[in-house]
Write a protein that holds these residues in place. Structure first.
Motif, PDB file in Angstrom:
ATOM      1  N   LEU A 257     -58.443 -81.632 -68.729  1.00 55.37           N
ATOM      2  CA  LEU A 257     -58.973 -81.568 -70.101  1.00 55.37           C
ATOM      3  C   LEU A 257     -59.085 -80.115 -70.581  1.00 55.37           C
ATOM      4  O   LEU A 257     -58.846 -79.814 -71.753  1.00 55.37           O
ATOM      5  N   GLY A 258     -59.415 -79.211 -69.647  1.00 56.09           N
ATOM      6  CA  GLY A 258     -59.659 -77.812 -70.031  1.00 56.09           C
ATOM      7  C   GLY A 258     -58.383 -77.012 -70.276  1.00 56.09           C
ATOM      8  O   GLY A 258     -58.422 -75.974 -70.949  1.00 56.09           O
ATOM      9  N   ALA A 259     -57.250 -77.491 -69.776  1.00 54.12           N
ATOM     10  CA  ALA A 259     -56.021 -76.688 -69.849  1.00 54.12           C
ATOM     11  C   ALA A 259     -55.651 -76.353 -71.286  1.00 54.12           C
ATOM     12  O   ALA A 259     -55.603 -77.231 -72.153  1.00 54.12           O
ATOM     13  N   GLY A 260     -55.431 -75.085 -71.554  1.00 57.98           N
ATOM     14  CA  GLY A 260     -54.982 -74.649 -72.876  1.00 57.98           C
ATOM     15  C   GLY A 260     -56.079 -74.579 -73.930  1.00 57.98           C
ATOM     16  O   GLY A 260     -55.823 -74.181 -75.070  1.00 57.98           O
ATOM     17  N   LYS A 261     -57.311 -74.939 -73.554  1.00 58.29           N
ATOM     18  CA  LYS A 261     -58.355 -75.064 -74.578  1.00 58.29           C
ATOM     19  C   LYS A 261     -58.942 -73.726 -75.021  1.00 58.29           C
ATOM     20  O   LYS A 261     -59.526 -73.623 -76.106  1.00 58.29           O
ATOM     21  N   LEU A 262     -58.803 -72.678 -74.190  1.00 58.74           N
ATOM     22  CA  LEU A 262     -59.309 -71.366 -74.613  1.00 58.74           C
ATOM     23  C   LEU A 262     -58.436 -70.824 -75.744  1.00 58.74           C
ATOM     24  O   LEU A 262     -58.947 -70.361 -76.768  1.00 58.74           O
ATOM     25  N   ALA A 263     -57.125 -70.920 -75.567  1.00 59.39           N
ATOM     26  CA  ALA A 263     -56.216 -70.464 -76.630  1.00 59.39           C
ATOM     27  C   ALA A 263     -56.390 -71.329 -77.882  1.00 59.39           C
ATOM     28  O   ALA A 263     -56.323 -70.819 -79.008  1.00 59.39           O
ATOM     29  N   LEU A 264     -56.639 -72.618 -77.686  1.00 60.00           N
ATOM     30  CA  LEU A 264     -56.840 -73.517 -78.838  1.00 60.00           C
ATOM     31  C   LEU A 264     -58.010 -73.033 -79.708  1.00 60.00           C
ATOM     32  O   LEU A 264     -57.936 -73.052 -80.940  1.00 60.00           O
ATOM     33  N   ALA A 265     -59.065 -72.581 -79.051  1.00 58.42           N
ATOM     34  CA  ALA A 265     -60.204 -72.048 -79.819  1.00 58.42           C
ATOM     35  C   ALA A 265     -59.871 -70.676 -80.401  1.00 58.42           C
ATOM     36  O   ALA A 265     -59.956 -70.470 -81.616  1.00 58.42           O
ATOM     37  N   MET A 266     -59.518 -69.749 -79.514  1.00 56.47           N
ATOM     38  CA  MET A 266     -59.459 -68.337 -79.921  1.00 56.47           C
ATOM     39  C   MET A 266     -58.298 -68.052 -80.871  1.00 56.47           C
ATOM     40  O   MET A 266     -58.437 -67.231 -81.781  1.00 56.47           O
ATOM     41  N   ARG A 267     -57.159 -68.700 -80.655  1.00 56.98           N
ATOM     42  CA  ARG A 267     -55.976 -68.403 -81.484  1.00 56.98           C
ATOM     43  C   ARG A 267     -55.879 -69.370 -82.661  1.00 56.98           C
ATOM     44  O   ARG A 267     -55.496 -68.980 -83.757  1.00 56.98           O
ATOM     45  N   GLN A 268     -56.203 -70.665 -82.435  1.00 58.67           N
ATOM     46  CA  GLN A 268     -56.011 -71.648 -83.503  1.00 58.67           C
ATOM     47  C   GLN A 268     -57.292 -72.010 -84.248  1.00 58.67           C
ATOM     48  O   GLN A 268     -57.248 -72.651 -85.291  1.00 58.67           O
ATOM     49  N   GLY A 269     -58.430 -71.627 -83.696  1.00 62.21           N
ATOM     50  CA  GLY A 269     -59.687 -71.845 -84.397  1.00 62.21           C
ATOM     51  C   GLY A 269     -60.221 -73.259 -84.333  1.00 62.21           C
ATOM     52  O   GLY A 269     -61.029 -73.656 -85.180  1.00 62.21           O
ATOM     53  N   ASP A 270     -59.807 -74.024 -83.304  1.00 58.70           N
ATOM     54  CA  ASP A 270     -60.365 -75.378 -83.156  1.00 58.70           C
ATOM     55  C   ASP A 270     -61.733 -75.265 -82.487  1.00 58.70           C
ATOM     56  O   ASP A 270     -61.840 -75.158 -81.254  1.00 58.70           O
ATOM     57  N   ILE A 271     -62.779 -75.283 -83.297  1.00 55.10           N
ATOM     58  CA  ILE A 271     -64.115 -75.013 -82.746  1.00 55.10           C
ATOM     59  C   ILE A 271     -64.757 -76.261 -82.136  1.00 55.10           C
ATOM     60  O   ILE A 271     -65.798 -76.158 -81.493  1.00 55.10           O
ATOM     61  N   GLN A 272     -64.165 -77.425 -82.297  1.00 54.47           N
ATOM     62  CA  GLN A 272     -64.717 -78.612 -81.640  1.00 54.47           C
ATOM     63  C   GLN A 272     -64.044 -78.909 -80.303  1.00 54.47           C
ATOM     64  O   GLN A 272     -64.708 -79.144 -79.304  1.00 54.47           O
ATOM     65  N   MET A 273     -62.704 -78.852 -80.275  1.00 49.48           N
ATOM     66  CA  MET A 273     -61.992 -79.182 -79.025  1.00 49.48           C
ATOM     67  C   MET A 273     -61.466 -77.954 -78.285  1.00 49.48           C
ATOM     68  O   MET A 273     -60.839 -78.066 -77.244  1.00 49.48           O
ATOM     69  N   GLY A 274     -61.740 -76.756 -78.809  1.00 48.15           N
ATOM     70  CA  GLY A 274     -61.378 -75.532 -78.091  1.00 48.15           C
ATOM     71  C   GLY A 274     -62.521 -75.087 -77.187  1.00 48.15           C
ATOM     72  O   GLY A 274     -63.661 -75.523 -77.360  1.00 48.15           O
TER      73      GLY A 274
END
Ligand code: TUI
Length: 315
Positions: A257-274
């Motif tokens: 579940l955690g894979a790729g989620k840091l970039a999802l938040a920091m680069r794409q701005g997904d504040i719920q699933m990042g």
């Protein structure tokens, strides 16, 4: 008064502030800005592909003439290539996180690179000193991202008593009071991560900066304890899902579940699933400012505070 210590001499910098090498967050722009401000900026390699990191290092060299560093995240599968890259690029300094950098110490030192491992314990600090680390960063569990078990208040003085090399305090430091406290505990420098997330030059998605600014005292949580790699994040939907999996002791599902989620938040701005990795001190980060103002304010406050303490309590 200026706070010159063995750390400022070691690195050839003006102020004893290391910017935390946060993955997908501490890019060349932020790192160069902190170095230009007289601290030392550190590019977060994280799981970054080698070629992208090469571009980042070269970009930093165009943005500053001052020393900067790279954080080696030792859990990344292509860490051997990343180490080769920092050797090839003659990066002045590395910090290391999330493991024991012993395997790389000789090569890094032989290349003239200053090596500053981040440690969560006295035992690892002693081991690092014995194999030639130039300094150590003791990171308390107030910090964001992957953390150990001890608090900064408890870890720092024990490290200072245990090793001869300079100790840098990390975790929960975002203003001059934190710097002065770290110095009182015997540290010769501080590492600051969360506050630099809200530097103007930090290229993370603005929605994440907003979340840091909005955060209150109890808004972070430690997820993933069942995986053996606990991570402090701001609470959101992803954090709640991981906490549920922790409770059911399903570490493999957490990793997936955690894979790729840091970039999802920091680069794409997904504040719920990042993954919103940030420290407890997010509660005290209240504005977006240039990195130079952050450095100047923290050091100015610390110097003034130390002076006033010695007036108040001095002989
Ligand atoms: O490294 C960090 N913070 C990080 S790394 C990261 S990426 C990541 N994502 C998911 C799971 C794990 C990592 C996000 N934040 N801080 C420095 C740090 N290093 N804190 C604690 C440690 C540490 C922990 C154990 C250093 C050494 C260590 O040694 C274990 C051993 O092998 O003795």
């Amino acid at each position: 008064m200026t706070l010159h210590t063995r750390l400022t001499t070691l690195l050839g910098i003006e102020h004893p502030i290391i910017q935390g090498g946060m993955a997908w967050t501490a890019t060349a722009e932020l790192s160069a800005a902190v170095s230009n401000a007289g601290g030392i900026g550190v590019i977060g390699a994280g799981h970054m592909p080698t070629e992208l990191l090469r571009e980042q290092i070269r970009l930093a060299k165009t943005l500053t003439d001052r020393p900067f560093g790279v954080n080696l995240m030792l859990l990344t599968p292509h860490i051997d290539d990343i180490v080769q890259l920092v050797l090839d690029e003659h990066v002045p300094m590395v910090t290391t996180g999330a493991g024991n950098p012993g395997k790389y110490m000789t090569a890094l030192k032989d290349a003239g690179i200053k090596v500053i491992p981040i440690v969560p314990s006295v035992a690892l600090a002693k081991r690092m000193e014995s194999i030639g680390a130039d300094a150590i960063i003791g990171e308390g569990m107030e910090a964001g991202g992957h953390i150990g078990e001890l608090t900064t208040m408890v870890l720092t003085p024990q490290l200072v008593d245990a090793v001869q090399i300079p100790v840098v305090a990390a975790g929960g430091i975002a203003d001059g009071r934190g710097v002065a406290a770290a110095f009182a505990l015997g540290a010769e420098g501080v590492q600051v991560g969360t506050r630099f997330m809200c530097a103007e030059e930090c290229t993370i998605h603005p929605a994440v900066k907003d979340e840091v600014i909005k955060a209150k005292d109890r808004d972070t949580i430690v997820t993933g304890r069942s995986t053996g790699h606990p991570v402090r994040v701001l609470k959101n939907k992803l954090a709640r899902q991981i906490m549920d999996l922790d409770r059911d002791n399903k570490p493999e599902e957490i990793e997936a579940l955690g894979a790729g989620k840091l970039a999802l938040a920091m680069r794409q701005g997904d504040i719920q699933m990042g993954s919103l990795m940030a420290g407890q001190i997010a509660a005290m980060v209240c504005s977006i400012e240039p990195a130079a103002d952050i450095v100047a304010e923290m050091m100015g406050e610390a110097e003034a505070l130390m002076r006033s303490l010695s007036t108040k309590f001095g002989a």
